[in-house]
Motif scaffolding. Structure first.
Motif, mmCIF file in Angstrom:
data_model
loop_
_atom_site.group_PDB
_atom_site.id
_atom_site.type_symbol
_atom_site.label_atom_id
_atom_site.label_comp_id
_atom_site.label_asym_id
_atom_site.label_seq_id
_atom_site.Cartn_x
_atom_site.Cartn_y
_atom_site.Cartn_z
ATOM 1 N N ALA A 29 3.542 19.052 40.439
ATOM 2 C CA ALA A 29 2.436 19.973 40.681
ATOM 3 C C ALA A 29 1.327 19.330 41.473
ATOM 4 N N PRO A 30 0.657 20.076 42.343
ATOM 5 C CA PRO A 30 -0.555 19.581 42.961
ATOM 6 C C PRO A 30 -1.633 19.438 41.909
ATOM 7 N N PRO A 31 -2.155 18.225 41.675
ATOM 8 C CA PRO A 31 -3.089 18.027 40.599
ATOM 9 C C PRO A 31 -4.523 18.300 41.004
ATOM 10 N N ALA A 32 -5.380 18.431 40.017
ATOM 11 C CA ALA A 32 -6.818 18.457 40.225
ATOM 12 C C ALA A 32 -7.427 17.421 39.304
ATOM 13 N N GLY A 33 -8.758 17.389 39.229
ATOM 14 C CA GLY A 33 -9.406 16.410 38.385
ATOM 15 C C GLY A 33 -9.120 16.662 36.927
ATOM 16 N N ALA A 34 -9.281 15.625 36.088
ATOM 17 C CA ALA A 34 -8.987 15.737 34.678
ATOM 18 C C ALA A 34 -9.789 16.874 34.074
ATOM 19 N N GLY A 65 2.110 6.083 48.603
ATOM 20 C CA GLY A 65 2.071 4.691 49.041
ATOM 21 C C GLY A 65 1.691 3.705 47.966
ATOM 22 N N SER A 66 1.360 4.188 46.756
ATOM 23 C CA SER A 66 0.979 3.283 45.676
ATOM 24 C C SER A 66 1.757 3.592 44.393
ATOM 25 N N GLY A 67 2.917 4.186 44.554
ATOM 26 C CA GLY A 67 3.758 4.488 43.410
ATOM 27 C C GLY A 67 3.516 5.849 42.795
ATOM 28 N N GLY A 68 2.574 6.615 43.312
ATOM 29 C CA GLY A 68 2.280 7.933 42.789
ATOM 30 C C GLY A 68 2.783 9.041 43.687
ATOM 31 N N SER A 69 2.404 10.277 43.354
ATOM 32 C CA SER A 69 2.797 11.445 44.134
ATOM 33 C C SER A 69 1.590 12.005 44.875
ATOM 34 N N LEU A 70 1.846 12.549 46.034
ATOM 35 C CA LEU A 70 0.815 13.116 46.888
ATOM 36 C C LEU A 70 1.230 14.531 47.279
ATOM 37 N N VAL A 71 0.347 15.495 47.078
ATOM 38 C CA VAL A 71 0.573 16.874 47.507
ATOM 39 C C VAL A 71 -0.561 17.257 48.447
ATOM 40 N N VAL A 85 -6.587 20.022 51.596
ATOM 41 C CA VAL A 85 -6.660 19.769 50.161
ATOM 42 C C VAL A 85 -5.655 18.663 49.875
ATOM 43 N N ARG A 86 -6.134 17.561 49.375
ATOM 44 C CA ARG A 86 -5.292 16.375 49.178
ATOM 45 C C ARG A 86 -5.393 15.947 47.713
ATOM 46 N N VAL A 87 -4.272 15.972 47.010
ATOM 47 C CA VAL A 87 -4.281 15.710 45.574
ATOM 48 C C VAL A 87 -3.295 14.595 45.235
ATOM 49 N N HIS A 88 -3.671 13.780 44.258
ATOM 50 C CA HIS A 88 -2.875 12.625 43.865
ATOM 51 C C HIS A 88 -2.563 12.686 42.377
ATOM 52 N N GLY A 89 -1.458 12.102 42.004
ATOM 53 C CA GLY A 89 -1.101 12.007 40.598
ATOM 54 C C GLY A 89 0.141 11.165 40.420
ATOM 55 N N ARG A 90 0.625 11.127 39.186
ATOM 56 C CA ARG A 90 1.870 10.403 38.909
ATOM 57 C C ARG A 90 2.667 11.192 37.881
ATOM 58 N N ILE A 91 3.976 11.060 37.952
ATOM 59 C CA ILE A 91 4.866 11.742 37.019
ATOM 60 C C ILE A 91 5.363 10.714 36.005
ATOM 61 N N PRO A 92 4.939 10.809 34.732
ATOM 62 C CA PRO A 92 5.400 9.850 33.720
ATOM 63 C C PRO A 92 6.914 9.914 33.557
ATOM 64 N N PRO A 93 7.555 8.790 33.264
ATOM 65 C CA PRO A 93 9.008 8.768 33.078
ATOM 66 C C PRO A 93 9.446 9.757 32.004
ATOM 67 N N GLY A 94 10.534 10.468 32.299
ATOM 68 C CA GLY A 94 11.076 11.400 31.333
ATOM 69 C C GLY A 94 10.456 12.774 31.358
ATOM 70 N N THR A 95 9.503 13.017 32.273
ATOM 71 C CA THR A 95 8.864 14.327 32.370
ATOM 72 C C THR A 95 8.885 14.802 33.815
ATOM 73 N N SER A 96 8.603 16.082 33.989
ATOM 74 C CA SER A 96 8.478 16.655 35.329
ATOM 75 C C SER A 96 7.055 17.122 35.587
ATOM 76 N N ASP A 113 -6.565 12.269 41.110
ATOM 77 C CA ASP A 113 -7.730 12.571 41.935
ATOM 78 C C ASP A 113 -7.390 13.720 42.876
ATOM 79 N N ASN A 114 -8.415 14.360 43.453
ATOM 80 C CA ASN A 114 -8.199 15.334 44.509
ATOM 81 C C ASN A 114 -9.428 15.401 45.397
ATOM 82 N N ARG A 115 -9.229 15.807 46.639
ATOM 83 C CA ARG A 115 -10.304 15.911 47.616
ATOM 84 C C ARG A 115 -10.081 17.151 48.481
ATOM 85 N N VAL A 116 -11.173 17.754 48.925
ATOM 86 C CA VAL A 116 -11.117 18.880 49.846
ATOM 87 C C VAL A 116 -12.032 18.581 51.024
ATOM 88 N N TRP A 117 -11.541 18.824 52.251
ATOM 89 C CA TRP A 117 -12.361 18.705 53.457
ATOM 90 C C TRP A 117 -12.237 19.986 54.257
#
Length: 376
Positions: free
Chosen positions: A192-197, A266-272, A288-299, A305-309
């Motif tokens: 999923a495209p993430p947003a802030g916590a 580029g740092s082991g995470g996912s980018l949408v 709209v640029r969003v970052h996150g990571r997928i924990p092992p065993g989950t989808s 983090d996320n940013r909008v320009w």
């Protein structure tokens, strides 16, 4: 007379090498724009504008190169020989490749100003012609250049090929990992495209499914993990005209034409990334640029983090964050970079997602008790 001849010939070669160096820089910037190497500290629109400026500068030095070659009388090129491909009496094949490459480079640069007419998809496809320009210019320099036998000249071409080739190798895996449309019945196949916590965000199936998918919400837990939830349809939002004067401080709306893609950051995470052009009321670009990571065993994507320009054609820039996503709608806030700029409530609606191609609408309205960015 010999000194004059030497000066014009040296000037022609200098302009040619400068144009080739700028072409290398332009190709490299274009590859960096779509690779994990692009720095988050430099917004995409800034790199895009630099890329366009370097391309324009390349065309300027190509014109200088051609003009000085015409002025040189040692080989004695005619006007036809430097504007018509493959008719030169001097190494016609290599000269012809250089002329074709110059025309193609000018045409590709012109498509930047026609993007709102031809659409993002065709603009992107046409820009693959940059590789033909680069290879043609390299062949022209190696085949027709009088300095090719020198070690320093070969080193320039080898370093250029190594740079562009290396960036292409880095970029290809990123493009192969880009997101493809997923079925709403199988959301586990994408992230999923993430947003802030603590924000509301979509699962990837909802974002990529397109106009046939029903609206629904997904909620980020306090730790930033995206979990599906319930939701309902909302009213349509269409593009409109800029609502105020200079800079659109009090709000604006526009049509979106762009793309949605996913890959590694580029740092082991996912980018949408959701990005494209804005028109039909407000001309510019957005991302709209969003970052996150997928924990092992989950989808599910754990938010980082996320940013909008948003950037207008007049140079005004807004930046901010996405706070929530309801079905195919993103909600957030952006602030302009001009003195006295107000914070605007941002709403983005996706009407259609086909492959990586996205159509939709964006509205920014004054953030306040009575403001509603979703008002039609």
């Amino acid at each position: 007379m010999l000194t004059s001849l030497s000066l014009t010939w040296v000037s022609a070669r200098a302009a040619g090498f400068t144009a080739f160096g700028l072409l290398t820089a332009s190709a490299a910037l274009g590859l960096v724009l779509s690779s994990p190497l692009r720095s988050e500290r430099w917004p995409r629109f800034a790199t895009t504008e630099l890329h366009r400026f370097v391309t324009l500068l390349t065309l300027v030095f190509i014109a200088v190169h051609v003009l000085v070659v015409l002025l040189d009388s040692f080989i004695g090129f005619s006007v036809a020989e430097v504007v018509v491909p493959f008719v030169s009496h001097y190494r016609p094949l290599w000269m012809g490749l250089g002329i074709v490459s110059a025309y193609l480079a000018a045409a590709l640069w012109a498509t930047n100003w026609l993007q709102h007419r031809i659409g993002y998809r065709w603009w992107r496809r046409l820009h693959y012609g940059t590789f033909a320009v680069y290879l043609g210019a390299t062949a022209h320099g190696l085949g027709s250049g009088s300095d090719t036998s020198w070690a320093w000249s070969r080193a320039i071409y080898l370093l250029s090929l190594a740079l562009v080739g290396g960036l292409l190798v880095v970029r290809i895996p990123t493009r192969n990992r880009a997101a493809r449309p997923a079925s709403p019945a199988a959301p586990s196949g994408a992230a999923a495209p993430p947003a802030g916590a603590g924000a509301t965000t979509p699962d990837s199936a909802a974002m990529a499914a397109g106009a046939t998918a029903g609206s629904h919400a997904v909620t980020a837990t306090p730790g930033g993990r995206v979990e599906p939830g319930g939701g309902g349809p909302v009213a349509a939002m269409g593009p409109g005209v800029v609502e105020t004067g200079a800079g659109g401080r009090s709000g604006f709306s526009a049509r979106i034409r762009g793309r949605l893609w996913q890959g590694a950051d580029g740092s082991g995470g996912s980018l949408v990334v959701l990005e494209g052009v804005l028109d039909a009321g407000f001309d510019g670009h957005f991302q709209v640029r969003v970052h996150g990571r997928i924990p092992p065993g989950t989808s599910q994507l754990e938010v980082v983090d996320n940013r909008v320009w948003v950037r207008g054609r007049d140079g005004t820039v807004w930046w901010g964050r996405i706070d929530a996503f309801d079905g195919k709608r993103l909600h957030g806030a952006i602030t302009g970079d001009r003195p006295g700029a107000r914070t605007l409530a941002l709403a983005i609606e996706l009407f259609e997602v086909t492959g990586e191609s996205v159509n939709g609408a964006l509205r920014a309205a004054s953030a306040g008790p009575a403001a509603s960015p979703l008002a039609s």
